[in-house]
Design an enzyme around this catalytic site. Structure first.
Site, PDB file in Angstrom:
ATOM      1  N   ASP A 136      -7.790  -0.168   0.049  1.00  0.00           N
ATOM      2  CA  ASP A 136      -7.209  -0.920  -1.245  1.00  0.00           C
ATOM      3  C   ASP A 136      -6.660  -2.212  -0.766  1.00  0.00           C
ATOM      4  O   ASP A 136      -6.495  -2.536   0.381  1.00  0.00           O
ATOM      5  CB  ASP A 136      -5.974  -0.038  -1.527  1.00  0.00           C
ATOM      6  CG  ASP A 136      -6.504   1.016  -2.361  1.00  0.00           C
ATOM      7  OD1 ASP A 136      -7.404   1.538  -2.689  1.00  0.00           O
ATOM      8  OD2 ASP A 136      -5.677   2.213  -2.728  1.00  0.00           O
ATOM      9  N   ASP A 138      -3.836  -3.730  -1.393  1.00  0.00           N
ATOM     10  CA  ASP A 138      -2.366  -3.822  -1.579  1.00  0.00           C
ATOM     11  C   ASP A 138      -1.909  -2.990  -0.512  1.00  0.00           C
ATOM     12  O   ASP A 138      -0.514  -2.587  -0.277  1.00  0.00           O
ATOM     13  CB  ASP A 138      -1.700  -3.309  -2.708  1.00  0.00           C
ATOM     14  CG  ASP A 138      -2.463  -1.799  -3.135  1.00  0.00           C
ATOM     15  OD1 ASP A 138      -3.160  -1.082  -2.247  1.00  0.00           O
ATOM     16  OD2 ASP A 138      -2.080  -1.629  -4.641  1.00  0.00           O
ATOM     17  N   TRP A 198      -8.034   5.703 -13.298  1.00  0.00           N
ATOM     18  CA  TRP A 198      -7.480   6.165 -12.020  1.00  0.00           C
ATOM     19  C   TRP A 198      -7.370   7.450 -11.622  1.00  0.00           C
ATOM     20  O   TRP A 198      -7.212   8.418 -12.399  1.00  0.00           O
ATOM     21  CB  TRP A 198      -5.774   5.789 -12.341  1.00  0.00           C
ATOM     22  CG  TRP A 198      -5.059   5.649 -11.133  1.00  0.00           C
ATOM     23  CD1 TRP A 198      -4.797   4.796 -10.048  1.00  0.00           C
ATOM     24  CD2 TRP A 198      -4.138   6.674 -10.577  1.00  0.00           C
ATOM     25  NE1 TRP A 198      -3.820   5.293  -9.243  1.00  0.00           N
ATOM     26  CE2 TRP A 198      -3.612   6.464  -9.393  1.00  0.00           C
ATOM     27  CE3 TRP A 198      -4.105   7.871 -11.190  1.00  0.00           C
ATOM     28  CZ2 TRP A 198      -2.942   7.201  -8.625  1.00  0.00           C
ATOM     29  CZ3 TRP A 198      -3.211   8.956 -10.474  1.00  0.00           C
ATOM     30  CH2 TRP A 198      -2.779   8.640  -9.174  1.00  0.00           C
ATOM     31  N   GLU A 201     -11.242  10.133  -7.252  1.00  0.00           N
ATOM     32  CA  GLU A 201     -12.252   9.915  -6.600  1.00  0.00           C
ATOM     33  C   GLU A 201     -11.904  10.253  -4.992  1.00  0.00           C
ATOM     34  O   GLU A 201     -12.954  10.353  -4.325  1.00  0.00           O
ATOM     35  CB  GLU A 201     -12.768   8.474  -7.134  1.00  0.00           C
ATOM     36  CG  GLU A 201     -12.071   7.256  -6.198  1.00  0.00           C
ATOM     37  CD  GLU A 201     -10.551   7.180  -6.641  1.00  0.00           C
ATOM     38  OE1 GLU A 201     -10.209   7.568  -7.656  1.00  0.00           O
ATOM     39  OE2 GLU A 201      -9.785   6.536  -5.892  1.00  0.00           O
ATOM     40  N   ASP A 202     -10.763   9.861  -4.672  1.00  0.00           N
ATOM     41  CA  ASP A 202     -10.295   9.909  -3.342  1.00  0.00           C
ATOM     42  C   ASP A 202     -10.290  11.682  -3.176  1.00  0.00           C
ATOM     43  O   ASP A 202     -10.874  11.919  -1.831  1.00  0.00           O
ATOM     44  CB  ASP A 202      -9.234   9.450  -3.147  1.00  0.00           C
ATOM     45  CG  ASP A 202      -7.864   9.571  -4.056  1.00  0.00           C
ATOM     46  OD1 ASP A 202      -8.177  10.181  -4.982  1.00  0.00           O
ATOM     47  OD2 ASP A 202      -6.624   9.205  -3.755  1.00  0.00           O
ATOM     48  N   MET A 228       3.065  -0.987   1.144  1.00  0.00           N
ATOM     49  CA  MET A 228       2.220  -1.152   0.289  1.00  0.00           C
ATOM     50  C   MET A 228       2.846  -2.179  -0.898  1.00  0.00           C
ATOM     51  O   MET A 228       4.149  -2.169  -1.034  1.00  0.00           O
ATOM     52  CB  MET A 228       1.976   0.252  -0.712  1.00  0.00           C
ATOM     53  CG  MET A 228       1.023   0.220  -1.776  1.00  0.00           C
ATOM     54  SD  MET A 228       0.829   1.796  -2.569  1.00  0.00           S
ATOM     55  CE  MET A 228      -0.186   2.716  -1.800  1.00  0.00           C
ATOM     56  N   HIS A 231       3.399  -2.557  -7.531  1.00  0.00           N
ATOM     57  CA  HIS A 231       2.625  -3.138  -8.836  1.00  0.00           C
ATOM     58  C   HIS A 231       2.647  -2.256 -10.060  1.00  0.00           C
ATOM     59  O   HIS A 231       2.989  -0.928  -9.486  1.00  0.00           O
ATOM     60  CB  HIS A 231       1.223  -3.508  -8.434  1.00  0.00           C
ATOM     61  CG  HIS A 231       0.358  -2.482  -8.008  1.00  0.00           C
ATOM     62  ND1 HIS A 231      -0.088  -1.512  -8.918  1.00  0.00           N
ATOM     63  CD2 HIS A 231       0.223  -1.871  -6.739  1.00  0.00           C
ATOM     64  CE1 HIS A 231      -1.070  -0.669  -8.144  1.00  0.00           C
ATOM     65  NE2 HIS A 231      -0.777  -0.887  -7.016  1.00  0.00           N
ATOM     66  N   ARG A 233       0.521   0.131 -13.076  1.00  0.00           N
ATOM     67  CA  ARG A 233      -0.842   0.354 -13.215  1.00  0.00           C
ATOM     68  C   ARG A 233      -1.433  -0.570 -13.846  1.00  0.00           C
ATOM     69  O   ARG A 233      -1.077  -1.067 -15.045  1.00  0.00           O
ATOM     70  CB  ARG A 233      -0.738   1.623 -13.910  1.00  0.00           C
ATOM     71  CG  ARG A 233      -2.069   2.392 -14.121  1.00  0.00           C
ATOM     72  CD  ARG A 233      -2.610   2.978 -12.991  1.00  0.00           C
ATOM     73  NE  ARG A 233      -1.996   3.740 -12.272  1.00  0.00           N
ATOM     74  CZ  ARG A 233      -1.447   5.034 -12.422  1.00  0.00           C
ATOM     75  NH1 ARG A 233      -1.853   5.858 -13.329  1.00  0.00           N
ATOM     76  NH2 ARG A 233      -0.769   5.901 -11.587  1.00  0.00           N
TER      77      ARG A 233
HETATM   78  N1  UDH Z   1      -7.652  -2.201  -8.160  1.00  0.00           N
HETATM   79  C1  UDH Z   1      -7.654  -3.401  -8.555  1.00  0.00           C
HETATM   80  N2  UDH Z   1      -7.568  -3.753  -9.886  1.00  0.00           N
HETATM   81  C2  UDH Z   1      -7.391  -3.109 -10.801  1.00  0.00           C
HETATM   82  C3  UDH Z   1      -7.291  -1.587 -10.224  1.00  0.00           C
HETATM   83  C4  UDH Z   1      -7.398  -1.250  -9.157  1.00  0.00           C
HETATM   84  O1  UDH Z   1      -7.988  -4.361  -7.701  1.00  0.00           O
HETATM   85  O2  UDH Z   1      -7.296  -3.231 -11.813  1.00  0.00           O
HETATM   86  C5  UDH Z   1      -8.024  -1.820  -6.768  1.00  0.00           C
HETATM   87  C6  UDH Z   1      -6.999  -2.346  -5.465  1.00  0.00           C
HETATM   88  O3  UDH Z   1      -7.608  -2.659  -4.538  1.00  0.00           O
HETATM   89  C7  UDH Z   1      -6.038  -1.259  -5.488  1.00  0.00           C
HETATM   90  C8  UDH Z   1      -6.924  -0.103  -5.751  1.00  0.00           C
HETATM   91  O4  UDH Z   1      -7.981  -0.614  -6.551  1.00  0.00           O
HETATM   92  O5  UDH Z   1      -5.204  -1.270  -4.362  1.00  0.00           O
HETATM   93  C9  UDH Z   1      -6.277   1.360  -6.024  1.00  0.00           C
HETATM   94  O6  UDH Z   1      -5.473   0.719  -7.120  1.00  0.00           O
HETATM   95  P1  UDH Z   1      -4.623   2.085  -8.048  1.00  0.00           P
HETATM   96  O7  UDH Z   1      -3.595   1.058  -8.834  1.00  0.00           O
HETATM   97  O8  UDH Z   1      -5.342   2.890  -8.509  1.00  0.00           O
HETATM   98  O9  UDH Z   1      -3.931   2.879  -6.904  1.00  0.00           O
HETATM   99  P2  UDH Z   1      -2.349   2.600  -6.504  1.00  0.00           P
HETATM  100  O10 UDH Z   1      -1.909   1.467  -5.797  1.00  0.00           O
HETATM  101  O11 UDH Z   1      -2.488   4.101  -5.607  1.00  0.00           O
HETATM  102  O12 UDH Z   1      -1.618   3.106  -7.565  1.00  0.00           O
HETATM  103  C10 UDH Z   1      -1.453   4.818  -5.506  1.00  0.00           C
HETATM  104  C11 UDH Z   1      -1.144   5.633  -4.084  1.00  0.00           C
HETATM  105  C12 UDH Z   1      -2.334   6.637  -3.743  1.00  0.00           C
HETATM  106  C13 UDH Z   1      -1.856   7.928  -4.607  1.00  0.00           C
HETATM  107  C14 UDH Z   1      -2.988   8.804  -4.342  1.00  0.00           C
HETATM  108  C15 UDH Z   1      -3.098   9.925  -5.194  1.00  0.00           C
HETATM  109  N3  UDH Z   1      -4.573  10.451  -5.143  1.00  0.00           N
END
Ligand code: UDH
Length: 285
Positions: A136, A138, A198, A201-202, A228, A231, A233
């Site tokens: 990711d 971030d 969202w 997939e992981d 991290m 940000h 959603r």
């Molecule tokens: N991303 C973007 N733009 C978007 C959406 C996602 O660049 O509009 C990329 C970015 O690299 C991001 C990654 O996809 O860091 C994942 O984004 P996310 O917002 O879906 O994931 P988030 O940071 O992760 O919210 C949450 C923590 C993981 C929890 C695991 C649960 N299975």
């Protein structure tokens, strides 16, 4: 001319000795998340980068060739922060690496898994990478000893993130950053392409690892501490609520959904700090 110099450099590089398994002088880092990192500053701090965000150690031959794949859309400031910290970090680790930012076009549902697969396939054509780190945009590691490398098993590297109090929020979590050898990533047919929006997939990727009989490694949680960038959603990345149903049938799709069923329309640009791969991967219809 220039080509001869490059050819000569290549030959000389083949003859330098291997880099040590553990690079010297690594330790904790003072990471303060900066949002206005200037691209010119980053460039001036990384004079040895080659076009496309590539680098390799000058005086030794790296044991792995590492492609870093970043799924991306509309996170420019996060990307600058990532580049600001990660280029020096990776060079300090004597990595032979390239950075691939895989950007999904606007007005489509985000699909992180499919972007990762595209990144893998493009990077593989670029250089003889042996290790793929899917990260990711971030997450920034807080310790240089957290080696961005592949290990014997698929590796979950985001196991100590500040957002989750440096703990695993659940046991089988496989999100954020994962590292795969080329052989392993091919063996499980990459990520699934069918997770739009969202989540999931992981977890499906974890199911794939298990299904092909592999185990997951994790780094030491003290050394793997990471920050991290917080940000909201993103729009275009809402949860569709379909993930659980999909994951429950993960094993049925393994061989037909993934690297083997990848379709996309692409343009590739070589920037100084990274290779930008812009893709239309469809919209899930
Ligand atoms: N991303 C973007 N733009 C978007 C959406 C996602 O660049 O509009 C990329 C970015 O690299 C991001 C990654 O996809 O860091 C994942 O984004 P996310 O917002 O879906 O994931 P988030 O940071 O992760 O919210 C949450 C923590 C993981 C929890 C695991 C649960 N299975």
């Amino acid at each position: 001319g220039k080509e001869f110099v490059e050819y000569k450099n290549e030959l000389l590089h083949k003859n330098v000795s291997e880099c040590p398994e553990i690079p010297p002088d690594l330790g904790p880092l003072d990471i303060r998340l900066l949002y206005n990192t200037n691209l010119l500053t980053i460039l001036s701090q990384n004079p040895n980068l080659r076009p496309g965000g590539r680098s390799r150690p000058q005086y030794c031959r790296a044991l792995q060739k590492i492609a870093i794949i970043i799924p991306f859309r509309n996170r420019e400031s996060h990307l600058r922060t990532w580049l600001y910290y990660m280029h020096p970090f990776l060079q300090q680790q004597q990595a032979d690496y390239g950075v691939y930012v895989v950007e999904q076009i606007e007005d489509t549902m985000f699909n992180r898994g499919k972007l990762m697969n595209v990144g893998y396939s493009i990077a593989s054509k670029d250089y003889d990478y042996s290790c793929f780190i899917f990260s990711d945009v971030d997450i920034i590691p807080m310790d240089g000893r957290n080696l961005y490398r592949c290990s014997k098993n698929p590796r979950h590297m985001a196991n100590s993130v500040d957002k989750f109090n440096f703990k695993l929020p659940y046991n089988d979590i496989f999100g954020g950053i994962v590292a795969f050898t080329k052989e392993h990533f091919k063996k499980l047919n990459g990520f699934s392409n069918v997770f739009w929006g969202w989540g999931g997939e992981d977890d499906e990727l974890f199911q794939r690892v298990v299904a092909v009989g592999l185990k997951v490694d994790r780094p030491d949680q003290t050394i793997a501490r990471s920050k991290m960038i917080s940000h909201k959603r993103d729009s275009g990345n809402e949860s569709t609520g379909k993930s659980f149903a999909l994951i429950s049938k993960a094993h049925k799709r393994l061989h037909k959904d993934g690297l083997s069923s990848l379709n996309y329309i692409i343009s590739i640009t070589s920037h100084k700090l990274y290779t930008k791969v812009t893709v239309d991967i469809g919209n899930g219809e």
